[in-house]
Design an enzyme around this catalytic site. Structure first.
Site, PDB file in Angstrom:
ATOM      1  N   LYS A  22      70.351  12.620  82.013  1.00 15.76           N
ATOM      2  CA  LYS A  22      70.825  12.051  80.738  1.00 15.76           C
ATOM      3  C   LYS A  22      70.638  10.534  80.734  1.00 15.76           C
ATOM      4  O   LYS A  22      70.117   9.970  79.763  1.00 15.76           O
ATOM      5  CB  LYS A  22      72.297  12.369  80.545  1.00 15.76           C
ATOM      6  CG  LYS A  22      72.971  11.599  79.416  1.00 15.76           C
ATOM      7  CD  LYS A  22      74.427  11.936  79.227  1.00 15.76           C
ATOM      8  CE  LYS A  22      75.347  11.217  80.135  1.00 15.76           C
ATOM      9  NZ  LYS A  22      75.665   9.811  79.709  1.00 15.76           N
ATOM     10  N   ASN A  23      71.023   9.891  81.828  1.00 15.29           N
ATOM     11  CA  ASN A  23      71.016   8.423  81.849  1.00 15.29           C
ATOM     12  C   ASN A  23      69.644   7.825  82.112  1.00 15.29           C
ATOM     13  O   ASN A  23      69.491   6.613  82.150  1.00 15.29           O
ATOM     14  CB  ASN A  23      72.050   7.907  82.847  1.00 15.29           C
ATOM     15  CG  ASN A  23      73.467   8.213  82.363  1.00 15.29           C
ATOM     16  OD1 ASN A  23      73.657   8.599  81.210  1.00 15.29           O
ATOM     17  ND2 ASN A  23      74.439   8.074  83.244  1.00 15.29           N
ATOM     18  N   CYS A 117      86.094   2.586  74.608  1.00 13.68           N
ATOM     19  CA  CYS A 117      86.368   4.030  74.580  1.00 13.68           C
ATOM     20  C   CYS A 117      87.293   4.382  75.741  1.00 13.68           C
ATOM     21  O   CYS A 117      87.889   3.525  76.358  1.00 13.68           O
ATOM     22  CB  CYS A 117      85.063   4.806  74.660  1.00 13.68           C
ATOM     23  SG  CYS A 117      84.310   4.679  76.246  1.00 13.68           S
ATOM     24  N   ARG A 122      84.056  -1.640  77.420  1.00 12.01           N
ATOM     25  CA  ARG A 122      82.593  -1.522  77.355  1.00 12.01           C
ATOM     26  C   ARG A 122      81.970  -2.706  76.602  1.00 12.01           C
ATOM     27  O   ARG A 122      81.363  -2.560  75.557  1.00 12.01           O
ATOM     28  CB  ARG A 122      82.186  -0.196  76.702  1.00 12.01           C
ATOM     29  CG  ARG A 122      82.882   1.022  77.228  1.00 12.01           C
ATOM     30  CD  ARG A 122      82.555   1.337  78.682  1.00 12.01           C
ATOM     31  NE  ARG A 122      81.197   1.746  78.918  1.00 12.01           N
ATOM     32  CZ  ARG A 122      80.749   2.990  78.775  1.00 12.01           C
ATOM     33  NH1 ARG A 122      81.568   3.926  78.323  1.00 12.01           N
ATOM     34  NH2 ARG A 122      79.494   3.302  79.031  1.00 12.01           N
ATOM     35  N   ASP A 305      80.224   7.607  88.183  1.00 17.61           N
ATOM     36  CA  ASP A 305      80.127   8.850  87.402  1.00 17.61           C
ATOM     37  C   ASP A 305      80.460  10.087  88.233  1.00 17.61           C
ATOM     38  O   ASP A 305      80.522  11.183  87.690  1.00 17.61           O
ATOM     39  CB  ASP A 305      78.718   9.002  86.815  1.00 17.61           C
ATOM     40  CG  ASP A 305      78.439   7.952  85.770  1.00 17.61           C
ATOM     41  OD1 ASP A 305      77.270   7.766  85.409  1.00 17.61           O
ATOM     42  OD2 ASP A 305      79.393   7.276  85.338  1.00 17.61           O
ATOM     43  N   ARG A 397      78.049  16.580  76.230  1.00 18.53           N
ATOM     44  CA  ARG A 397      77.246  15.358  76.124  1.00 18.53           C
ATOM     45  C   ARG A 397      76.380  15.153  77.364  1.00 18.53           C
ATOM     46  O   ARG A 397      75.332  14.521  77.299  1.00 18.53           O
ATOM     47  CB  ARG A 397      78.157  14.150  75.942  1.00 18.53           C
ATOM     48  CG  ARG A 397      78.925  14.163  74.650  1.00 18.53           C
ATOM     49  CD  ARG A 397      79.685  12.892  74.458  1.00 18.53           C
ATOM     50  NE  ARG A 397      78.773  11.749  74.571  1.00 18.53           N
ATOM     51  CZ  ARG A 397      79.192  10.490  74.637  1.00 18.53           C
ATOM     52  NH1 ARG A 397      80.477  10.212  74.638  1.00 18.53           N
ATOM     53  NH2 ARG A 397      78.324   9.505  74.725  1.00 18.53           N
TER      54      ARG A 397
HETATM   55  C1  EPZ Z   1      75.667   3.350  82.240  1.00 14.53           C
HETATM   56  O1  EPZ Z   1      76.588   2.874  81.278  1.00 14.53           O
HETATM   57  C2  EPZ Z   1      75.785   4.863  82.208  1.00 14.53           C
HETATM   58  N1  EPZ Z   1      75.418   5.342  80.869  1.00 14.53           N
HETATM   59  C3  EPZ Z   1      77.230   5.264  82.524  1.00 14.53           C
HETATM   60  O2  EPZ Z   1      77.268   6.682  82.547  1.00 14.53           O
HETATM   61  C4  EPZ Z   1      77.574   4.743  83.919  1.00 14.53           C
HETATM   62  O3  EPZ Z   1      78.916   5.038  84.201  1.00 14.53           O
HETATM   63  C5  EPZ Z   1      77.361   3.216  83.962  1.00 14.53           C
HETATM   64  O4  EPZ Z   1      76.010   2.902  83.564  1.00 14.53           O
HETATM   65  C6  EPZ Z   1      77.598   2.645  85.353  1.00 14.53           C
HETATM   66  O5  EPZ Z   1      76.744   3.256  86.270  1.00 14.53           O
HETATM   67  C7  EPZ Z   1      74.098   5.451  80.563  1.00 14.53           C
HETATM   68  O6  EPZ Z   1      73.228   5.118  81.347  1.00 14.53           O
HETATM   69  C8  EPZ Z   1      73.774   5.979  79.192  1.00 14.53           C
HETATM   70  P1  EPZ Z   1      77.271  -0.779  82.682  1.00 14.53           P
HETATM   71  P2  EPZ Z   1      76.575   1.303  80.882  1.00 14.53           P
HETATM   72  O7  EPZ Z   1      76.737  -1.685  81.644  1.00 14.53           O
HETATM   73  O8  EPZ Z   1      75.183   0.785  80.899  1.00 14.53           O
HETATM   74  C9  EPZ Z   1      80.623  -4.043  82.423  1.00 14.53           C
HETATM   75  C10 EPZ Z   1      78.163   8.796  82.176  1.00 14.53           C
HETATM   76  O9  EPZ Z   1      79.234   9.316  82.511  1.00 14.53           O
HETATM   77  N2  EPZ Z   1      79.755  -4.709  81.434  1.00 14.53           N
HETATM   78  O10 EPZ Z   1      76.588  -0.715  84.008  1.00 14.53           O
HETATM   79  O11 EPZ Z   1      77.366   1.136  79.645  1.00 14.53           O
HETATM   80  C11 EPZ Z   1      81.263  -2.809  81.829  1.00 14.53           C
HETATM   81  O12 EPZ Z   1      82.430  -3.150  81.112  1.00 14.53           O
HETATM   82  C12 EPZ Z   1      78.157   7.380  81.639  1.00 14.53           C
HETATM   83  O13 EPZ Z   1      77.037   9.345  82.242  1.00 14.53           O
HETATM   84  C13 EPZ Z   1      80.070  -5.991  81.003  1.00 14.53           C
HETATM   85  O14 EPZ Z   1      81.059  -6.573  81.427  1.00 14.53           O
HETATM   86  O15 EPZ Z   1      77.372   0.701  82.110  1.00 14.53           O
HETATM   87  C14 EPZ Z   1      81.575  -1.971  83.033  1.00 14.53           C
HETATM   88  O16 EPZ Z   1      82.826  -2.377  83.562  1.00 14.53           O
HETATM   89  C15 EPZ Z   1      79.551   6.778  81.545  1.00 14.53           C
HETATM   90  N3  EPZ Z   1      79.274  -6.593  80.075  1.00 14.53           N
HETATM   91  C16 EPZ Z   1      80.460  -2.342  84.011  1.00 14.53           C
HETATM   92  O17 EPZ Z   1      79.865  -3.542  83.506  1.00 14.53           O
HETATM   93  C17 EPZ Z   1      78.146  -5.973  79.586  1.00 14.53           C
HETATM   94  O18 EPZ Z   1      77.428  -6.586  78.755  1.00 14.53           O
HETATM   95  C18 EPZ Z   1      79.386  -1.280  84.128  1.00 14.53           C
HETATM   96  O19 EPZ Z   1      78.830  -1.113  82.863  1.00 14.53           O
HETATM   97  C19 EPZ Z   1      77.848  -4.673  80.038  1.00 14.53           C
HETATM   98  C20 EPZ Z   1      78.657  -4.067  80.965  1.00 14.53           C
END
Ligand code: EPZ
Length: 427
Positions: A22-23, A117, A122, A305, A397
């Site tokens: 998915k990711n 969420c 996020r 995850d 999802r």
């Molecule tokens: C991706 O989400 C995945 N989703 C998530 O999978 C996964 O948990 C996450 O990466 C971490 O590995 C997809 O790939 C579609 P991040 P993403 O940006 O990109 C902070 C699942 O269950 N952050 O790496 O949204 C954020 O708040 C889903 O399959 C900022 O501070 O994750 C979080 O604490 C859930 N500022 C941390 O980084 C930003 O601009 C990780 O977020 C962006 C993120």
């Protein structure tokens, strides 16, 4: 309302085949906006999130043609809109991944702000930091964000946190920028590498994906290509945990073992027998497991995850396990639901202290997010009696045909209509 019903106690035995990631498929679908011709994607998982991303691309002018159960053609030669409306972004945060490619391809993108969420606020500040560094002007107002850039120019971007989405969005924006972009402290997840491989086959010049430093030399044009998506390491890990939780013997097939090292290591530490076998990993467990501590970290650390599912496993282990979540600020929504099934868990800040109990008992519980829902399935498979899981749309999802895959290895699990209430989707 559809619910998942499980009568626990059956050891899982047989083979489960893992679907496409998915990711990986979501950013790759967004990246098809960069191509001036059609892309053919293979090994696509049939997931609600893939449907949502297809709808977003269709709204922008893309033409999506399903080519069989796991293939699709996406033709974004004509982009007729630069706006992704709220209804899509509300449903799936990953919709935000179209921003980078739109900026690169047509110099403008407008979309509603992805709200927070169940698992956290996020934010998108790191995405915007990257777009601004490349020369985009960003304006935020009335719940929307607009980015414009007559021309993107390569720059050096340091990510305060190795954000997966920010790394992906900036990579895609930089692919058609003028000059060289260097992303420092980039995310290293396998899905980043799969996206980079897709971009390179389209004609982009991306070096270093999978490391903390990614260099992108902008090109003028990118073409449509064919690409097969990598297997889903989180789906694979989830079924490995389910096999361990039920004292089963399961071959989890179609995996890239290298992507699962932290999960394999933790399961082995807990006393699970884990062994590579052909194109899969065989998981066997027969005795009560030992409690192990879990600390989630960006890749190659233990994946956030997999935190909820592994916590569910630890509720029945011998001893006490400390589960620490360092990536998201609120990813313990499954704790209260697990406690309704008899788990002994105390939350202390970013950690949950899990004291193993002899048996869980089935109960009526509710999925709050995708992986929390998977954790409740793990618990239901372990528990005495019937577990009824509501809000199963969260599970749909990220898990293709979970009920069928588990039925095929002996789980007493069904989906049926029972009364219940609606639930908001997100993350
Ligand atoms: C991706 O989400 C995945 N989703 C998530 O999978 C996964 O948990 C996450 O990466 C971490 O590995 C997809 O790939 C579609 P991040 P993403 O940006 O990109 C902070 C699942 O269950 N952050 O790496 O949204 C954020 O708040 C889903 O399959 C900022 O501070 O994750 C979080 O604490 C859930 N500022 C941390 O980084 C930003 O601009 C990780 O977020 C962006 C993120």
């Amino acid at each position: 309302m559809e619910k998942i019903i499980i009568n626990g106690g059956n050891p899982l035995k047989g083979t489960i085949t893992v679907s496409g990631a998915k990711n990986a498929v979501l950013p790759i679908m967004a990246a098809s906006l960069l191509a001036e011709g059609p892309c053919r994607l293979m090994d696509i998982p049939r997931l609600a999130d893939v449907t949502t991303m297809s709808e977003v691309l269709g709204f922008l002018g893309g033409r999506i043609v399903p080519e069989g159960p796991q293939e699709m053609e996406i033709d974004c030669s004509e982009i007729t809109s630069v706006e992704a409306p709220y209804e899509y972004v509300r449903r799936m945060r990953a919709s935000f991944l179209v921003m980078g490619p739109l900026l690169a391809r047509v110099g403008r993108a407008r979309m509603s702000l992805p709200g927070g969420c169940a698992i956290g606020t996020r934010p998108i500040d790191l995405h915007l930091k990257g777009f601004a560094a490349l020369g985009a002007s960003i304006s935020i107002g009335h719940g929307s964000i607009e980015a414009t850039a007559p021309e993107l120019v390569g720059a050096r971007v340091y990510l305060d946190f190795p954000s997966v989405g920010a790394t992906e969005n900036i990579m895609m924006a930089a692919a058609l920028a003028k000059g060289v972009t260097v992303i420092e402290n980039a995310a290293e997840e396998p899905e980043i590498v799969d996206l980079a491989n897709f971009l390179c086959s389209m004609g982009a010049r991306v070096m270093g994906a999978g490391t903390k430093i990614i260099k992108i030399e902008g090109v003028k044009h990118m073409r449509g290509v064919t690409h097969g998506v990598i297997p889903d390491r989180i789906e694979a890990g989830t079924y490995m945990v389910m096999a361990a939780a039920t004292g089963g013997d399961v071959l989890v097939d179609n995996v890239i073992t290298d992507h699962l090292k932290p999960v394999v290591a933790k399961l082995a530490e807990a006393g699970v027998q884990v062994k590579e076998e052909g194109s899969g990993i065989r998981v066997r467990s027969s005795r009560p497991l030992c409690a192990v501590d879990i600390k989630t970290l960006p890749y190659p650390g233990f994946p956030t995850d997999m935190q909820a599912q592994t916590m569910a496993l630890m509720t029945g282990a011998q001893g006490t396990s400390v589960v620490t979540e360092t990536v998201f600020e609120n990813r313990f929504m499954h704790v209260n639901e697990l406690k309704r099934m008899g788990a002994s868990i105390i939350i202390e800040g970013h950690s949950a202290v899990v004291k193993g109990v002899p048996r869980l008992t089935g109960a009526k519980v509710k999925a709050t997010d995708l992986r929390a829902g998977a954790a409740l399935v793990v618990a239901g498979l372990m528990a005495d009696g019937e577990t009824e899981i509501a809000a199963v749309q969260h599970i749909d999802r990220g898990y293709e045909n979970m009920v069928q895959k588990l039925q095929a290895v002996g789980a007493d699990i069904t989906r049926e209509e029972r009364d219940g209430e609606e639930c908001r989707l997100c993350d």
